[in-house]
Design a protein around this motif. Structure first.
Motif, PDB file in Angstrom:
ATOM      1  N   LEU A  11       0.866  -0.890  -0.228  1.00  0.00           N
ATOM      2  CA  LEU A  11       0.401   0.260  -0.553  1.00  0.00           C
ATOM      3  C   LEU A  11       0.657   1.234  -0.005  1.00  0.00           C
ATOM      4  N   ILE A  13       0.196   4.992   0.042  1.00  0.00           N
ATOM      5  CA  ILE A  13      -0.350   6.113   0.174  1.00  0.00           C
ATOM      6  C   ILE A  13       0.281   7.946   0.266  1.00  0.00           C
ATOM      7  N   GLU A  17      -3.747  10.189   5.035  1.00  0.00           N
ATOM      8  CA  GLU A  17      -4.849   9.535   4.265  1.00  0.00           C
ATOM      9  C   GLU A  17      -5.163   8.319   5.404  1.00  0.00           C
ATOM     10  N   ASN A  18      -5.754   7.663   5.170  1.00  0.00           N
ATOM     11  CA  ASN A  18      -6.536   6.989   6.495  1.00  0.00           C
ATOM     12  C   ASN A  18      -6.449   5.380   5.663  1.00  0.00           C
ATOM     13  N   LEU A  19      -6.191   4.325   6.357  1.00  0.00           N
ATOM     14  CA  LEU A  19      -5.921   2.721   5.917  1.00  0.00           C
ATOM     15  C   LEU A  19      -6.050   1.717   6.975  1.00  0.00           C
ATOM     16  N   THR A  20      -6.597   0.584   6.002  1.00  0.00           N
ATOM     17  CA  THR A  20      -7.174  -0.634   6.951  1.00  0.00           C
ATOM     18  C   THR A  20      -6.497  -1.441   6.081  1.00  0.00           C
ATOM     19  N   VAL A  21      -5.340  -3.138   7.310  1.00  0.00           N
ATOM     20  CA  VAL A  21      -4.872  -3.438   6.555  1.00  0.00           C
ATOM     21  C   VAL A  21      -5.584  -4.837   7.480  1.00  0.00           C
ATOM     22  N   HIS A  75      -6.174  -0.326  11.378  1.00  0.00           N
ATOM     23  CA  HIS A  75      -6.672   1.207  11.034  1.00  0.00           C
ATOM     24  C   HIS A  75      -5.830   2.226  11.253  1.00  0.00           C
ATOM     25  N   ALA A  79      -2.326   8.885   8.045  1.00  0.00           N
ATOM     26  CA  ALA A  79      -0.620   8.604   7.702  1.00  0.00           C
ATOM     27  C   ALA A  79       0.133   9.425   8.055  1.00  0.00           C
ATOM     28  N   THR A 103       2.233  -6.950   4.888  1.00  0.00           N
ATOM     29  CA  THR A 103       1.483  -5.913   4.165  1.00  0.00           C
ATOM     30  C   THR A 103       2.547  -4.864   4.396  1.00  0.00           C
ATOM     31  N   LEU A 105       3.445  -1.023   3.904  1.00  0.00           N
ATOM     32  CA  LEU A 105       3.201   0.134   3.747  1.00  0.00           C
ATOM     33  C   LEU A 105       3.797   1.277   3.730  1.00  0.00           C
ATOM     34  N   VAL A 107       4.224   5.419   3.186  1.00  0.00           N
ATOM     35  CA  VAL A 107       3.677   7.039   3.232  1.00  0.00           C
ATOM     36  C   VAL A 107       4.357   7.991   2.650  1.00  0.00           C
TER      37      VAL A 107
END
Lengths: 109, 113
Positions: A11, A13, A17-21, A75, A79, A103, A105, A107
Motif C-alpha cells: 500500500l 498512500i 490518508e487513512n488505511l486499513t490492513v 486501521h 497516516a 503488508t 506500507l 506513506v
C-alpha cells in the motif's frame, strides 16, 4: 496448513490518508499480535488482541479482533511517513509462530 | 537483559565459510525461535526451542544448519559451508510461551559473497 492472510500486500498512500490492513485465518485463534518492522530492524510489537470483538487503540492506530476470533484489522488514521514499514500479524501455534503474509506500507510526504 | 540481543548485527562472509549467529533471549523466556527473512520474502521458520523439550528443527533448510541452546538461555545458530542463498536477515525471538508476547531481536544480517 494454518495461514494468516493479510491484505493488501502493498500500500502506497499520501500523508494524511487513512488505511486499513486485514489479517484473516480459516481457524480460530486465542490471541493475535500486530507488529511493525522497519528496514534494518526486527519486528516490534504494537498490540496483542485476545478477546473476540476487542478494540484497542494506540494513538492513530486502531486494532480490532473479530467476534469469531478468525480475523483482525489494523486501521491507521491520518497516516504519517513514520508509519512506513512492514506490518505483520502473528499468532502462536503448536511449536511455532504463524506469520501473516505481511503488508508493506509506504506513506509519501 | 532488557530485550532480545543478537550478534553480530552484520556479517559478510565468503562462500564456503562457517558462521555462528548468537541470540541472547530475554531472561526467563523459555521459548526461543529462529526465523530468517530473505530480501522480498516473508519470514521463514527455522527452529524452535521450548524449555527442556527437544527442539523443533523442522524448518532448518539443510543439514548445513544447526542450532543449540545452552542452559535454556543463549542460542547459537550455525551455518556450515555457507552458500549465497543463505544471505538473509536471521531473526531471533523469545517469549514466555506461544500465547505470550513475542519479542524480536534486531536481526543478524548475513551476506555471503
Amino acid at each position: 496448513t494454518q495461514l494468516l492472510e493479510q491484505s493488501p500486500q502493498f500500500l502506497s498512500i499520501q500523508e494524511g490518508e487513512n488505511l486499513t490492513v486485514y489479517c484473516n485465518s480459516s481457524s480460530v485463534f486465542s490471541s493475535l499480535q500486530w507488529y511493525r518492522q522497519e528496514p534494518g530492524e526486527g519486528p516490534v510489537l504494537l498490540v496483542t488482541v485476545v478477546t473476540g470483538g476487542e478494540v484497542k487503540k494506540l494513538k492513530r492506530l486502531t486494532f480490532q479482533f473479530g467476534d469469531a476470533r478468525k480475523d483482525s484489522s489494523l486501521h491507521i488514521t491520518a497516516a504519517q511517513p513514520g508509519d512506513t514499514g512492514l506490518y505483520l500479524c502473528i499468532r502462536g501455534a503448536t511449536n511455532k509462530l504463524i506469520f501473516g503474509t505481511g503488508t508493506l506500507l509506504a506513506v509519501q510526504p | 537483559g532488557a530485550g532480545v540481543s543478537q550478534s553480530p548485527s552484520n556479517k559478510v562472509t565468503e562462500k564456503g565459510k562457517d558462521v555462528e549467529l548468537r541470540c541472547d533471549p530475554i531472561s526467563g523466556h523459555t521459548a526461543l525461535y529462529w526465523y530468517r527473512q530473505s530480501l522480498g520474502q516473508g519470514l521463514e521458520f527455522l527452529i524452535y526451542f521450548q524449555g527442556n523439550s527437544a527442539p523443533d528443527k523442522s524448518g532448518l533448510p539443510s543439514d548445513r544448519f544447526s542450532a543449540e541452546r545452552t542452559g535454556g538461555s543463549v542460542s547459537t545458530l550455525t551455518i556450515q559451508r555457507t552458500q549465497q542463498e543463505d544471505s538473509a536477515v536471521y531473526l531471533c525471538a523469545s517469549s514466555l510461551g506461544l500465547e505470550n508476547t513475542i519479542y524480536f531481536g534486531e536481526g543478524s544480517w548475513l551476506t555471503v559473497v
